[in-house]
Motif scaffolding. Structure first.
Motif, mmCIF file in Angstrom:
data_model
loop_
_atom_site.group_PDB
_atom_site.id
_atom_site.type_symbol
_atom_site.label_atom_id
_atom_site.label_comp_id
_atom_site.label_asym_id
_atom_site.label_seq_id
_atom_site.Cartn_x
_atom_site.Cartn_y
_atom_site.Cartn_z
ATOM 1 N N ASP A 274 25.720 98.655 40.250
ATOM 2 C CA ASP A 274 25.933 97.247 39.922
ATOM 3 C C ASP A 274 26.964 96.609 40.851
ATOM 4 N N ILE A 275 28.057 97.343 41.140
ATOM 5 C CA ILE A 275 29.082 96.821 42.056
ATOM 6 C C ILE A 275 28.497 96.641 43.458
ATOM 7 N N PHE A 276 27.694 97.600 43.888
ATOM 8 C CA PHE A 276 27.096 97.523 45.225
ATOM 9 C C PHE A 276 26.151 96.326 45.327
ATOM 10 N N LEU A 277 25.342 96.092 44.294
ATOM 11 C CA LEU A 277 24.399 94.973 44.316
ATOM 12 C C LEU A 277 25.128 93.634 44.342
ATOM 13 N N LYS A 278 26.237 93.548 43.637
ATOM 14 C CA LYS A 278 26.975 92.289 43.638
ATOM 15 C C LYS A 278 27.650 92.032 44.984
ATOM 16 N N SER B 8 23.087 100.263 28.467
ATOM 17 C CA SER B 8 21.749 99.702 28.314
ATOM 18 C C SER B 8 21.812 98.232 27.927
ATOM 19 N N THR B 9 22.730 97.892 27.032
ATOM 20 C CA THR B 9 22.885 96.493 26.622
ATOM 21 C C THR B 9 23.283 95.625 27.802
ATOM 22 N N HIS B 10 24.202 96.151 28.624
ATOM 23 C CA HIS B 10 24.627 95.403 29.809
ATOM 24 C C HIS B 10 23.493 95.285 30.818
ATOM 25 N N ALA B 11 22.755 96.373 31.031
ATOM 26 C CA ALA B 11 21.676 96.359 32.021
ATOM 27 C C ALA B 11 20.556 95.408 31.608
ATOM 28 N N ALA B 12 20.310 95.306 30.320
ATOM 29 C CA ALA B 12 19.237 94.422 29.850
ATOM 30 C C ALA B 12 19.538 92.961 30.134
ATOM 31 N N GLN B 13 20.819 92.632 30.354
ATOM 32 C CA GLN B 13 21.205 91.251 30.620
ATOM 33 C C GLN B 13 21.680 91.040 32.059
ATOM 34 N N ASN B 14 21.490 92.046 32.904
ATOM 35 C CA ASN B 14 22.016 92.013 34.272
ATOM 36 C C ASN B 14 20.992 91.388 35.218
ATOM 37 N N GLU C 54 14.711 96.634 48.502
ATOM 38 C CA GLU C 54 15.952 97.395 48.713
ATOM 39 C C GLU C 54 16.700 97.572 47.401
ATOM 40 N N ARG C 55 16.704 96.543 46.568
ATOM 41 C CA ARG C 55 17.377 96.660 45.284
ATOM 42 C C ARG C 55 16.672 97.662 44.379
ATOM 43 N N GLU C 56 15.359 97.667 44.425
ATOM 44 C CA GLU C 56 14.617 98.644 43.626
ATOM 45 C C GLU C 56 14.884 100.064 44.111
ATOM 46 N N GLN C 57 14.999 100.218 45.414
ATOM 47 C CA GLN C 57 15.288 101.541 45.970
ATOM 48 C C GLN C 57 16.667 102.023 45.535
ATOM 49 N N ILE C 58 17.633 101.119 45.518
ATOM 50 C CA ILE C 58 18.976 101.479 45.078
ATOM 51 C C ILE C 58 18.972 101.891 43.607
ATOM 52 N N CYS C 59 18.209 101.134 42.800
ATOM 53 C CA CYS C 59 18.202 101.396 41.367
ATOM 54 C C CYS C 59 17.477 102.688 41.001
ATOM 55 N N ARG C 60 16.708 103.233 41.914
ATOM 56 C CA ARG C 60 16.053 104.521 41.650
ATOM 57 C C ARG C 60 17.053 105.669 41.575
ATOM 58 N N ARG D 78 21.229 90.964 38.296
ATOM 59 C CA ARG D 78 21.210 91.585 39.615
ATOM 60 C C ARG D 78 20.183 92.714 39.703
ATOM 61 N N LEU D 79 19.760 93.227 38.568
ATOM 62 C CA LEU D 79 18.798 94.323 38.561
ATOM 63 C C LEU D 79 17.379 93.783 38.731
ATOM 64 N N PRO D 80 16.511 94.549 39.390
ATOM 65 C CA PRO D 80 15.101 94.145 39.499
ATOM 66 C C PRO D 80 14.446 94.073 38.120
ATOM 67 N N LEU D 81 13.426 93.275 38.009
ATOM 68 C CA LEU D 81 12.751 93.089 36.730
ATOM 69 C C LEU D 81 12.163 94.386 36.203
#
Length: 628
Positions: free
Chosen positions: A447-451, A478-484, A460-466, A486-489
């Motif tokens: 999350d810090i890297f994406l920001k 999970s609660t934070h990620a669901a509202q983030n 590239e963001r999807e690759q990072i999130c893998r 910066r994350l891919p859909l």
């Protein structure tokens, strides 16, 4: 300090400028030049004690009857030592001490002052005194120090080896059994006013001594002699931990850069107790490389913190590649003992791309994985992973400790805008999936890297999130990620899906517990008791059934929303407005309908781990990571 007086006559020598003159009432007939000093002496006293002077003076006297002149510029110890030799030849009292006996012994050997030229000659006298001082720790140290001034001559008469063997024997001995060794280089006052002299305590009460009592004394030696002493104590079976402790002490005393912190967070300062050396960078580099070779090879013997500081100092001094590789391998072998702050090594290369030397940490991590591969059976990885998830593994494995360390390191270097995505992924991907009981740490770093890198493309963001496993996120993550945003859909959908599965598993567990509880309250062999307690049982069972019904209803709603979301995503045009609509309709809807805490309590995976980044300072970042 041990001492011995030799001779019987009073002083007959006096100094006139740079010339020593022997005033016996007779005219001097020989001049001896030693360095800048000149000695006006008589032939007979010298001839009667020295075979070398007898031969040289005899040759010069045959050529010229006038006063002969000799040059002894190479005599060990120089003019100061030759003055004592001349006094000895004249029978004047001289005092033998640990500081002059080595020079006198070497000078006596140089001049051939054997028993053939008088009984009790200087060689015999100095040898007898050397045997005496070898019984004392402090005097042996002083004698070994003076060997450095006349090293070739001292080696020839085996003084160096005898000093080292004497010191090694005392260092390896149990100090509680032998009273000689004490820390310090002179007489000190012990508890109750007792005086400790040459390692002997005069008090009746025994004095306890720690195992590191000898570190400071031997640290004054120059590296060649210190190295020989360390090899000697090692050959006598000293524990490698004690050897390593002495080397660490020696390095801190002679490498001033080792005591300096060089970090963007802590700044530059000199550690307390560090001795600033006058050595040049070239000499320090040579000293450091020798110290690295001298360190014991056993794993865990040398502190990882010291090895990392030594590595940082080696980079500053531009040590050889073999030295750097040696240190990286040593650190990698015990990386699980490292602290995060010590891994933050500033980039000191000529082409500085990133703030921290990430390539170095990558190599260290590779060494750790190579060493750990031999000690961990790959077939047990899944078992270890399951035990960690179920909480059955109370002590963290080295791999898990390194995983937490790497996740923390990634979070520290992620804000660097010059850090490229492939390098970030390469470092994170080294840690296997089973090593992380929870993926909160790698999620926080991601999350810090994406920001810090908002220009990354969707692929590239999807690759990072893998790099992270959405199924292993804690409830808070999970609660934070669901509202983030910066994350891919796709990642958001995965998080919501696994949360649904987790909730369904929790409900199933409650249903199972409720059924067992109901059956236990109505056993077939105890119908009378069941009738008497029917009112109480009905109330308890009713409460559980209400909770289960509420949970089933909540799961049903989640299933409908998830199905609806999948249909919307297929039709959705990827625009900002469409994305906000999805968040408003589904994500925030979940937030507005929190699950009953009583219902979620039994879920093993719903409880946040102590290692969760949400607890360990996730709110410290004001850039919105895990708190937006």
């Amino acid at each position: 300090m041990a001492c011995m007086k030799v001779g019987s006559k009073s002083e007959v020598f006096h100094l006139d400028g740079q010339t020593w003159i022997c005033s016996t009432g007779l005219t001097t007939d020989v001049i001896i030049e030693v360095g800048e000093r000149t000695f006006h002496l008589h032939k007979f006293p010298l001839l009667s004690r020295s075979g070398v002077l007898e031969d040289v003076i005899g040759e010069l006297s045959g050529e010229d009857e006038k006063k002969c002149v000799l040059q002894l510029h190479d005599i060990p110890g120089g003019a100061k030592t030759f003055l004592l030799v001349a006094k000895f030849c004249y029978g004047v009292k001289i005092e033998l001490t640990a500081l002059n006996v080595v020079n006198l012994r070497c000078a006596a050997e140089y001049l051939g002052m054997t028993e053939d030229y008088g009984e009790g000659n200087l060689i015999t006298q100095t040898e007898s005194f050397l045997d005496e001082i070898f019984g004392y720790w402090t005097d042996s140290i002083k004698a070994l120090e003076t060997c450095e001034e006349v090293l070739p001559h001292a080696e020839e008469v085996h003084i160096v080896s005898r000093c080292i063997n004497s010191l090694a024997m005392k260092a390896c001995a149990d100090p509680s059994l032998f009273s000689w060794p004490m820390s310090g280089r002179s007489a000190v006052e012990g508890p109750g006013g007792a005086v400790i002299w040459n390692g002997i305590c005069t008090a009746a009460k025994p004095h306890t001594v720690s195992e590191d009592w000898w570190y400071d004394d031997v640290s004054v030696l120059r590296l060649p002699l210190y190295k020989r002493l360390i090899l000697a104590v090692g050959s006598r079976g000293m524990k490698p931990e004690r050897i390593s402790g002495s080397i660490v002490y020696y390095a801190k005393r002679h490498l001033p850069l080792l005591g300096r912190q060089s970090s963007f967070q802590t700044g530059n300062y000199v550690a307390p107790g560090a001795t600033i050396s006058a050595l040049s960078d070239v000499d320090q580099r040579s000293l450091l490389e020798e110290i690295v070779e001298l360190l014991p090879s056993q794993k865990g013997v040398t502190p990882t913190k010291f090895l990392l500081r030594l590595l940082r100092t080696a980079m500053i001094l531009h040590a050889s590649s073999s030295c750097l590789e040696n240190l990286e391998k040593r650190v990698g072998a015990q990386l699980d003992q490292a602290a995060l702050e010590d891994l933050l090594i500033p980039n000191m290369g000529y082409s500085v791309e990133t703030l921290y030397d990430i390539d170095c940490i990558q190599r260290i991590l590779d060494h750790f994985m190579l060493a750990d591969h031999d000690s961990v059976d790959s077939t047990s990885n899944s078992i270890v992973y399951e035990e960690q998830l179920m909480g059955g593994c109370h002590s963290l494995t080295p791999m898990t400790m390194v995983a937490n360390l790497v996740d923390g390191y990634l979070a520290e270097v992620a804000p660097d805008v010059n850090l490229k995505s492939p390098k970030f992924q390469s470092l994170a991907a080294v840690i296997p999936d089973f090593a992380r009981p929870l993926d909160d740490g790698i999620y926080r770093a991601t999350d810090i890297f994406l920001k810090a890198h908002p220009w990354l493309t969707d692929s590239e963001r999807e690759q990072i999130c893998r790099l992270m496993n959405c199924q292993k996120l804690s409830l808070e993550a999970s609660t934070h990620a669901a509202q983030n945003e910066r994350l891919p859909l796709r990642v958001i959908v995965q998080v919501l899906f696994f949360e649904q599965l987790r909730l369904r598993t929790s409900v199933a567990g409650w249903v199972f517990v409720s059924d067992n509880l109901e059956n236990s309250q109505h056993p077939s062999g105890n119908l009378a008791l069941a009738r008497n307690d029917v009112s109480t049982q009905a109330g308890t069972t009713g409460n559980h059934l209400v909770a289960v019904d509420d949970m089933k209803e909540r799961v049903s709603e989640l299933e409908k929303e998830c199905f609806s979301m999948k249909q919307e995503i297929e039709k959705l045009v990827k625009t900002k407005g469409g994305w906000n609509a999805i968040l408003k309709r589904f994500t925030f809807k979940l937030k507005s309908k929190p699950c009953d805490p009583k219902a979620s309590k039994p879920g093993g995976n719903s409880k946040a781990s102590p290692a969760s980044p949400l607890v360990n300072g996730g709110e410290n970042h004001d850039n919105g990571e895990l708190g937006d």
